[in-house]
Design an enzyme around this catalytic site. Structure first.
Site, mmCIF file in Angstrom:
data_model
loop_
_atom_site.group_PDB
_atom_site.id
_atom_site.type_symbol
_atom_site.label_atom_id
_atom_site.label_comp_id
_atom_site.label_asym_id
_atom_site.label_seq_id
_atom_site.Cartn_x
_atom_site.Cartn_y
_atom_site.Cartn_z
ATOM 1 N N LYS A 246 53.570 45.643 65.030
ATOM 2 C CA LYS A 246 54.942 45.985 65.404
ATOM 3 C C LYS A 246 54.978 45.950 66.922
ATOM 4 C CE LYS A 246 58.717 49.196 64.556
ATOM 5 N NZ LYS A 246 59.277 49.183 65.900
ATOM 6 N N ARG A 251 64.004 42.332 70.344
ATOM 7 C CA ARG A 251 64.210 41.397 69.234
ATOM 8 C C ARG A 251 65.031 40.198 69.704
ATOM 9 N NH1 ARG A 251 64.694 42.978 63.753
ATOM 10 N NH2 ARG A 251 64.406 41.137 62.415
ATOM 11 N N GLU A 295 60.183 38.704 68.334
ATOM 12 C CA GLU A 295 60.221 39.808 69.294
ATOM 13 C C GLU A 295 59.559 39.311 70.576
ATOM 14 O OE1 GLU A 295 61.262 43.080 68.275
ATOM 15 O OE2 GLU A 295 60.357 44.382 69.783
ATOM 16 N N ARG A 405 68.911 47.243 56.226
ATOM 17 C CA ARG A 405 67.764 48.111 56.517
ATOM 18 C C ARG A 405 67.291 48.645 55.172
ATOM 19 N NH1 ARG A 405 66.199 50.626 61.057
ATOM 20 N NH2 ARG A 405 68.126 50.471 62.233
ATOM 21 N N LYS A 411 58.332 50.082 58.448
ATOM 22 C CA LYS A 411 57.607 50.248 59.711
ATOM 23 C C LYS A 411 56.681 51.450 59.629
ATOM 24 C CE LYS A 411 61.801 52.345 61.513
ATOM 25 N NZ LYS A 411 62.938 52.242 62.387
HETATM 26 P P1 AMP Z 1 62.934 50.112 64.901
HETATM 27 O O1 AMP Z 1 63.599 49.575 66.129
HETATM 28 O O2 AMP Z 1 62.028 51.275 65.180
HETATM 29 O O3 AMP Z 1 63.913 50.348 63.773
HETATM 30 O O4 AMP Z 1 61.913 49.006 64.338
HETATM 31 C C1 AMP Z 1 62.309 47.730 63.912
HETATM 32 C C2 AMP Z 1 62.126 46.750 65.045
HETATM 33 O O5 AMP Z 1 60.772 46.450 65.266
HETATM 34 C C3 AMP Z 1 62.719 45.407 64.781
HETATM 35 O O6 AMP Z 1 64.101 45.386 64.981
HETATM 36 C C4 AMP Z 1 62.003 44.526 65.799
HETATM 37 O O7 AMP Z 1 62.695 44.541 67.025
HETATM 38 C C5 AMP Z 1 60.689 45.225 66.001
HETATM 39 N N1 AMP Z 1 59.514 44.446 65.558
HETATM 40 C C6 AMP Z 1 58.358 44.385 66.237
HETATM 41 N N2 AMP Z 1 57.459 43.643 65.595
HETATM 42 C C7 AMP Z 1 58.034 43.205 64.454
HETATM 43 C C8 AMP Z 1 57.593 42.396 63.370
HETATM 44 N N3 AMP Z 1 56.360 41.898 63.307
HETATM 45 N N4 AMP Z 1 58.480 42.151 62.365
HETATM 46 C C9 AMP Z 1 59.731 42.664 62.404
HETATM 47 N N5 AMP Z 1 60.201 43.443 63.406
HETATM 48 C C10 AMP Z 1 59.362 43.712 64.422
#
Ligand code: AMP
Length: 546
Positions: A246, A251, A295, A405, A411
């Protein structure tokens, strides 16, 4: 359709509290609108002036509105500002000021829905030195020909804030009802087209196209999002999974077609001009026409830098050359939505991944495919050690669901309780901070997208952030009363807290204990903030643990 009819329907809906009745009103109207009117009507009902995929902006804030209104009613600007500050609801104030003026009016033209739309397009397109003047003139034209009720909704449209309770869900239900189309067909078409106006228009003119929708280059679709979860329960439910780093970056969605490239942010704003190096790298990495999800991270001295560094770089659009040298940007791509004209979102992730690997010769994010909890946990710790935020777990046979979502992407990151909330107002600070905003009022959203206040935050904001926030919010003031100001709800804060409490002090019915500002989420849109439903889930989870 006359604009006055549109305004009357808005008024009826505003007075209706039932979601079902609102959908019925819309469904009844839809079939009688022309092919041109229907998409405009749908967008306007939701307070949108352009399709969701469009980066177009009206470029018209509250300040210009006050100027236009002052001109139209023949009063000083201060008069308008104080009327708005006293009442709060801009739309209703515009309406009552136009009412007072009405007696003295001799002549006006009737406004038509499509003409109003044309005006907005014109306002958005105007650029250069005279653009403010041109926008002001258009607003003056619209307001001076408006009846008071039309004025109420014109003002709200120009500020892109309808607040009449017409959310995406209501429109989808209404389209389904009006044209007899199953909800899942509408949902799917909406995910690919990213414009409910166009979905409604196809439902009327050519419903068969709704099942064969294609994602089009340079019309970005919403990004698929993730929920929190645990490695064990994911492996129990799905067996083999894909685990990826992650990345702590920003993004993006990259589009390439016919030799032309563009890159969009998570908010679907076009960033091509501020990220020329990333665009160049991705362009060189493929000979195919593609739409790719990824990303971008920032590297300084060989190490990934925190997310804020990238934002600084992205904001500094004017001296891209300088910024390019200080930090290197590195894109990681992890999904593909279309290749060589073929839409891939309904293909299983495993298949999309194969296509991604076959069309890209670099930057594909590494992946572990495993059904072993131990192996995935080890991967998680390595990922953290390498400066990432954690890992993402993805279900191998899942489609790509734009804007969703769900439980198909999970995550996994170290526990910190933070939530994203939109800033709806503030209070002026005290002492040496008197010329800055001191504490900020925050809101979550209910299932209709209506905002419900839940907390204030003042802790965790240092002086430099306070001044950044002042610069950001001074353009967004809608009303001001005593020490309190209200803002256009547009800016998202990530906020930490110790505990969620039930509370009657805030409309959400909850309050945050020890709220603390964590960071500005410039990459997030209002529609992405915490929902009441998710808060309720958090609340019951928290109390279960006790
Ligand atoms: P969050 O912002 O905490 O809801 O986490 C989701 C975000 O993680 C996504 O919107 C991406 O911007 C980011 N992200 C980072 N690495 C990845 C990955 N390998 N696959 C999908 N999203 C990722």
């Amino acid at each position: 359709m006359q604009f006055v009819e549109f305004a009357e329907i808005c008024n009826t809906i505003e007075e209706t509290s039932s979601r079902l009745a609102t959908a019925d009103i819309l469904a009844e109207k839809f079939p009688s609108l022309t092919e041109e009117e229907l998409p405009v009507f749908v967008r306007f009902m939701r307070g949108k002036l352009f399709p969701d995929w469009s980066s177009e902006k009206l470029g018209f804030g509250p300040n210009l509105l006050y100027d236009a209104l002052a001109y139209v009613i023949g009063k000083k600007r201060d008069y308008v500002v104080s009327a708005i500050n006293n009442a709060g609801d801009v739309g209703k104030v515009v309406e009552s000021l136009l009412e007072k003026r009405e007696q003295t009016m001799f002549f006006s033209e009737e406004l038509d829905l499509l003409d109003v739309n044309e005006r907005f397009l014109l306002m958005a397109k105007s650029s250069g030195r005279r653009s403010q003047q041109e926008r002001l003139r258009s607003a003056q034209y619209l307001l001076s020909n408006a009846t008071p009720l039309e004025g109420r909704y014109l003002a709200r449209l120009m500020l892109e804030e309808m607040r009449i309770g017409v959310g995406e869900g209501v429109v989808k239900d209404a389209v389904s009802k009006a044209f007899g189309i199953p909800a899942d067909v509408i949902e799917h078409a909406h995910q690919a087209l990213n414009d409910l106006g166009e979905v409604a228009s196809l439902a009327k003119t050519d419903p068969s196209q709704l099942t064969e929708v294609h994602i089009t280059a340079f019309r970005p679709v919403k990004m698929m999002l993730a929920q929190q979860g645990s490695i064990t329960s994911m492996v129990e439910t799905h067996g083999k999974l894909a685990a990826e780093n992650k990345y702590d970056g920003s993004r993006f969605q990259f589009h390439k077609s016919g030799g032309k490239c563009a890159i969009y942010s998570r908010r679907l704003e076009e960033m091509t001009a501020s990220l020329p190096d990333v665009v160049g790298m991705l362009d060189k990495a493929t000979d195919h026409d593609v739409i790719i999800d990824g990303e971008v991270i920032a590297i300084m001295n060989g190490k990934p830098m925190p997310f804020q560094t990238i934002l600084r770089r992205i904001r500094r659009k004017h001296d891209v050359g300088d910024a390019q040298e200080a930090i290197t940007l590195l894109p990681w791509v992890f999904d593909i939505l279309a290749a060589d004209g073929e839409t891939l979102i309904d293909q299983p992730f495993l298949r999309r991944r194969q296509i991604l690997e076959s069309v890209m010769n670099a930057y594909v994010a590494p992946q572990l495919v495993s059904d072993s909890v131990d192996e995935i946990e080890a991967y998680y710790h390595t990922s953290l050690d390498n400066g990432n935020e954690g890992i993402m777990l993805k279900v191998l046979d899942s489609p790509y669901l734009p804007g969703n979502r769900g439980k198909l992407w999970i995550k996994i990151k170290p526990e910190v309780d933070t939530i994203d909330l939109v800033v709806t107002g503030a209070e002026w600070g005290e002492g040496k901070r008197a010329k800055m905003f001191g504490s900020f009022l925050l809101a979550c959203q209910d299932e209709n997208g209506d905002l419900l206040e839940i907390s204030r935050v003042a802790t965790g904001i240092d002086d430099s952030m306070l001044s950044t926030l002042y610069d950001l919010f001074k353009e967004k003031i809608i009303a001001e009363k005593g020490k309190t100001v209200s803002f256009e709800p547009d800016v998202v804060f990530e906020v930490g807290y110790a505990e969620l409490q039930r509370s009657t002090n805030y409309a959400a019915g909850y309050a945050l204990r020890f709220p603390r500002f964590v960071r500005l989420r410039d990459d997030k849109d209002v529609y992405e903030i915490e929902t009441l439903e998710s808060l309720t889930r958090r609340y019951s989870l928290q109390n279960k643990e006790e």
